[in-house]
Design a protein around this motif. Structure first.
Motif, short mmCIF file in Angstrom:
data_model
loop_
_atom_site.label_atom_id
_atom_site.label_comp_id
_atom_site.label_asym_id
_atom_site.label_seq_id
_atom_site.Cartn_x
_atom_site.Cartn_y
_atom_site.Cartn_z
N TYR A 2 -7.34 -3.13 6.89
CA TYR A 2 -8.57 -3.61 7.70
C TYR A 2 -8.31 -2.49 8.88
CZ TYR A 2 -9.89 -6.79 4.08
OH TYR A 2 -10.28 -7.29 3.02
N ALA A 3 -8.14 -1.22 8.76
CA ALA A 3 -7.80 -0.59 10.04
C ALA A 3 -9.03 0.50 10.33
CB ALA A 3 -6.64 0.41 9.71
N MET A 4 -9.05 1.27 11.25
CA MET A 4 -9.84 2.39 11.75
C MET A 4 -9.45 3.72 11.40
SD MET A 4 -9.64 -0.43 13.79
CE MET A 4 -10.56 -1.66 14.57
N PRO A 5 -10.05 4.48 10.56
CA PRO A 5 -9.46 5.88 10.29
C PRO A 5 -9.24 6.72 11.46
CG PRO A 5 -11.92 5.62 9.85
CD PRO A 5 -11.35 4.31 10.32
N THR A 6 -8.29 7.55 11.26
CA THR A 6 -8.03 8.73 12.06
C THR A 6 -8.36 9.91 11.74
OG1 THR A 6 -5.73 8.78 11.35
CG2 THR A 6 -5.87 7.33 13.17
N THR A 7 -9.07 10.07 10.72
CA THR A 7 -9.51 11.37 10.15
C THR A 7 -10.65 11.75 10.88
OG1 THR A 7 -10.45 10.23 8.40
CG2 THR A 7 -8.36 11.08 7.81
N LYS A 8 -10.93 13.00 10.84
CA LYS A 8 -12.22 13.47 11.26
C LYS A 8 -13.27 13.25 10.56
CE LYS A 8 -9.57 17.42 13.77
NZ LYS A 8 -9.48 18.79 13.82
N ASP A 9 -13.12 13.36 9.25
CA ASP A 9 -14.16 12.82 8.39
C ASP A 9 -14.37 11.41 8.23
OD1 ASP A 9 -14.78 15.68 7.71
OD2 ASP A 9 -13.42 15.72 6.06
N ALA A 10 -15.47 10.90 7.87
CA ALA A 10 -15.70 9.58 8.02
C ALA A 10 -15.28 8.99 6.84
CB ALA A 10 -17.21 8.88 8.04
N VAL A 11 -14.31 7.78 6.66
CA VAL A 11 -14.00 7.23 5.51
C VAL A 11 -14.40 5.70 5.23
CG1 VAL A 11 -11.87 6.58 3.98
CG2 VAL A 11 -11.88 8.68 5.51
N LEU A 12 -15.34 5.46 4.39
CA LEU A 12 -15.86 3.99 4.05
C LEU A 12 -14.93 3.23 3.16
CD1 LEU A 12 -19.50 5.05 4.18
CD2 LEU A 12 -18.21 4.46 6.15
N ASN A 65 -6.93 8.19 -1.69
CA ASN A 65 -5.94 7.49 -1.57
C ASN A 65 -5.83 6.83 -0.15
OD1 ASN A 65 -4.84 8.59 -3.74
ND2 ASN A 65 -4.30 10.54 -2.85
N TYR A 66 -6.45 7.60 1.00
CA TYR A 66 -6.49 7.04 2.27
C TYR A 66 -7.23 5.92 2.39
CZ TYR A 66 -7.00 7.61 7.45
OH TYR A 66 -6.71 7.06 8.84
N ARG A 67 -8.12 5.58 1.83
CA ARG A 67 -9.26 4.51 1.58
C ARG A 67 -8.35 3.14 1.42
NH1 ARG A 67 -12.70 6.57 -1.35
NH2 ARG A 67 -14.27 7.06 0.03
N LYS A 68 -7.48 3.22 0.33
CA LYS A 68 -6.67 2.34 0.21
C LYS A 68 -5.69 1.87 1.19
CE LYS A 68 -6.49 3.56 -4.81
NZ LYS A 68 -5.63 4.16 -6.01
N ILE A 69 -5.39 2.77 2.04
CA ILE A 69 -4.39 2.28 3.12
C ILE A 69 -5.28 1.80 4.30
CG2 ILE A 69 -3.26 3.49 5.23
CD1 ILE A 69 -1.66 3.46 2.45
N LEU A 70 -6.43 2.19 4.53
CA LEU A 70 -7.64 1.49 5.36
C LEU A 70 -7.85 0.18 4.84
CD1 LEU A 70 -9.62 4.48 6.30
CD2 LEU A 70 -7.66 3.74 7.78
N GLN A 71 -7.88 -0.13 3.68
CA GLN A 71 -8.38 -1.24 3.18
C GLN A 71 -7.16 -2.27 3.33
OE1 GLN A 71 -10.55 -1.34 -0.60
NE2 GLN A 71 -11.58 -3.06 0.05
N ALA A 72 -6.03 -2.03 3.21
CA ALA A 72 -5.03 -2.71 3.27
C ALA A 72 -4.69 -3.47 4.31
CB ALA A 72 -3.56 -2.13 2.54
N ALA A 106 0.92 -1.15 -0.01
CA ALA A 106 -0.06 -0.10 -0.18
C ALA A 106 0.80 0.95 -0.10
CB ALA A 106 -0.93 -0.10 1.18
N MET A 107 1.82 1.32 0.81
CA MET A 107 2.78 2.26 0.83
C MET A 107 3.40 2.60 -0.43
SD MET A 107 2.41 4.15 3.55
CE MET A 107 3.93 5.17 3.50
N GLU A 108 3.95 1.43 -1.09
CA GLU A 108 4.45 1.77 -2.58
C GLU A 108 3.85 2.16 -3.58
OE1 GLU A 108 7.71 1.12 -3.65
OE2 GLU A 108 8.51 0.73 -1.62
#
Length: 451
Positions: free
Chosen positions: A372-382, A363-370, A63-65
C-alpha cells in the motif's frame, strides 16, 4: 533461499515428445543421454543472480518472491537465488554477507553512502536511472533506485470511534482528548511496538519534528557540525515527553514488546484503538480480518442497522499543535547492485534486466499493492485499494511533506540502531532522560568517526 531453473521443464517436454514418437528403450536411453548433455550446457550458460531484501513484512517478502519467479519464467537464461533478512538490523546482516564473501548481486539498501564509501555499490545505467524519481547519484553516476515511498500515520478503528462519538483529531490537543475519552471507556488509546526495527522512533520523530525541527530547521546537519546536542534543553524536553508518553496510561500495557501479529490481534479485539505505523500494515490487517475494509453503509448510502464489523480501518496523519498534519516522506525501499556484479558484463546485463522488469507497470503495481505504497516512478501507477488507502494517497499527494526525520539519509547508520535501543530503554522506564541524551550524543559522535 530458493532457486529457479527450467532445465527440468525441458527434460520433461523432450520425454513427452519421445513417448509420442514411439521410441524404443534403447533409443530412449540415447535420447536421455543427449538431454543430460544439453541440460548441462544450459546450466553452464545460465547467469545466476543473488537477491537479498528485508524480511520484516510478510507482504513484502511474498511480493518479492513472486516478482523473482515471474522474472525467471520470462528469462530462462537467468536464475535467481533469493534470500531475505531475519530479525535484527538488515544493514548488519548485509555487512555479515560481505564478511563471508556472500555479498548479493542485487539488494535493498538502507544506507547507500556507507556502502558506496566501502566500494560495494556498482553504477546503474543512466537509462534505468530515469525510471524512478530522485535516484541517488554521485559524480553523475546512478547508484540506487528508489523502489517505493511510504509514510507514517495513525491506523485507527472507526468502529470504536463511532461507538464513543469520536472524530479524527484536528490538533494535538484534540488527539489527547480522544485518548482521554477512550481511556475513560476502558479502551487503550494506543498500541506501540511492532515488528519493524525502527518502530520506537516513530513517536520520537513526531515530538522531534513538532517541538524542535519546526523551530530549529536542519537540526541533524547542525548536530553533524557540532552546533547542537541531544543534551540541549529542547531535545531533553523531547526525550522527556517521549518517555512519559510511551510509558504512560494511554499505551496498551506491554505492547512495546509485541510483534505485528500480536498488535493486530489487540486491534481486532478492540483492546487498543490506534497504532502509529506505515500503511503496509493494511496488508497484514486485511489478511487477518478482510472485513476491515468493508463500508459501514448500505449500497444506498444508508447507515447499517446492524454492523457486523468489529474493526474497520481508518487512517489519519498526526496533527501538530497548530492543526497541520505531520506527513513524513519516507523511502520505503532502495535497490542497488554490487560493485562485483557491475564489473561482470553478463551479470550486470542480467541485473539491469531484472530492475527494468521490476518497474514495468504490471509488475510494479503488485509491489505497490503489497505495501500500500506510494510510487516512485515518473509515470502514474494506479492499483486497486480500499477507500482508506485511496484517502491516504490523496492526503499524501497534497500535503507539505517532511524529509528531515531521524532515520533518513542524514542520520549516521551506526547511530540508528543505538538510537532504537536507547529509545526502548526510555519507553520502558529503565533509563534516565539525561543518561539517554548523553548516550545519544556519544553514539552520534562514534558513528561520525566511523563514517
Amino acid at each position: 533461499m530458493r532457486r529457479s531453473h527450467i532445465a527440468a521443464v525441458a527434460l520433461a517436454a523432450a520425454a513427452a515428445v519421445c513417448g509420442l514418437a514411439g521410441c524404443t528403450k534403447d533409443e530412449g536411453e540415447i535420447e536421455k543421454g543427449k538431454l543430460s548433455i544439453l541440460e548441462k550446457e544450459n546450466l553452464e550458460d545460465e547467469t545466476e543472480l543473488s537477491v537479498l531484501y528485508t524480511g520484516e513484512n510478510i507482504g513484502w517478502t511474498a511480493a518479492m518472491e513472486e516478482l523473482c519467479e515471474e522474472f525467471t519464467s520470462e528469462h530462462p537464461g537467468i536464475s535467481i537465488v533469493t534470500e531475505h533478512s531475519n530479525n535484527g538490523s538488515y544493514t548488519e546482516q548485509l555487512k555479515a554477507k560481505e564478511a563471508l564473501g556472500e555479498f548479493p548481486d542485487i539488494f535493498e539498501i538502507e544506507d547507500p553512502y556507507m556502502f558506496l564509501e566501502a566500494d560495494k555499490l556498482g553504477p546503474i545505467s543512466a537509462d534505468l536511472g530515469k525510471l524512478a524519481k530522485n535516484p541517488i547519484q554521485i559524480d553523475g553516476a546512478v547508484y540506487t533506485l528508489p523502489f517505493y515511498d511510504t509514510s507514517i500515520g495513525i491506523i485507527y478503528n472507526q468502529v470504536i470511534f463511532k461507538q464513543y462519538g469520536l472524530s479524527v483529531p484536528a490538533t494535538y490537543d484534540e488527539f489527547i482528548s480522544v485518548c482521554e475519552t477512550l481511556k475513560e471507556n476502558h479502551v487503550a488509546p494506543l498500541a506501540v511496538g511492532g515488528s519493524r526495527s525502527d518502530t520506537n522512533s516513530n513517536w520520537l520523530n513526531y515530538f522531534f519534528l513538532t517541538r524542535v525541527e519546526a523551530k530549529n530547521p536542519g537540526w541533524q546537519k547542525k548536530r553533524e557540525a557540532g552546533e547542537v546536542s541531544f543534551q540541549d534543553e529542547d531535545m531533553l524536553e523531547v526525550l522527556k515527553e517521549y518517555q512519559e508518553f510511551m510509558s504512560g496510561s494511554f499505551v496498551l500495557e506491554d505492547s512495546i514488546n509485541m510483534n505485528d501479529n500480536q498488535i493486530i490481534v489487540q486491534l481486532l479485539n478492540q483492546k487498543a484503538a490506534m497504532f502509529l505505523t506505515e500503511p503496509s500494515m493494511f496488508t497484514e490487517i486485511l489478511e487477518s480480518y478482510p472485513l476491515a475494509s468493508e463500508s459501514d453503509k448500505t449500497t444506498l448510502g444508508e447507515e447499517l442497522e446492524e454492523d457486523p464489523v468489529q474493526f474497520r480501518m481508518g487512517w489519519f496523519y498526526m496533527p501538530d499543535q497548530k492543526g497541520e498534519p505531520v506527513v513524513i516522506h519516507k523511502s520505503g525501499s532502495q535497490l542497488a547492485i554490487s560493485r562485483e556484479c557491475a564489473a561482470d558484463p553478463e551479470k550486470k546485463a542480467a541485473a539491469e534486466k531484472f530492475l527494468k522488469f521490476s518497474y514495468q507497470k504490471e509488475n510494479y503495481r503488485k509491489i505497490l499493492q503489497a505495501m500500500y505504497a506510494m510510487p516512485t516512478t515518473k509515470d502514474a501507477v494506479l492499483y486497486a485499494a480500499p477507500i482508506v488507502q485511496q484517502n491516504l494517497l490523496t492526503s499524501y499527494r497534497y500535503a507539505d511533506k517532511i524529509e528531515t526525520y531521524f532515520g533518513n539519509f542524514e542520520t549516521p547508520e551506526n547511530f540508528t540502531q543505538d538510537m532504537e535501543n536507547i529509545l526502548y530503554s526510555l519507553a520502558t522506564n529503565t533509563i534516565h532522560v539525561e543518561t539517554a541524551a548523553r548516550r545519544l550524543d556519544e553514539s552520534w559522535n562514534d558513528a561520525q568517526t566511523i563514517h
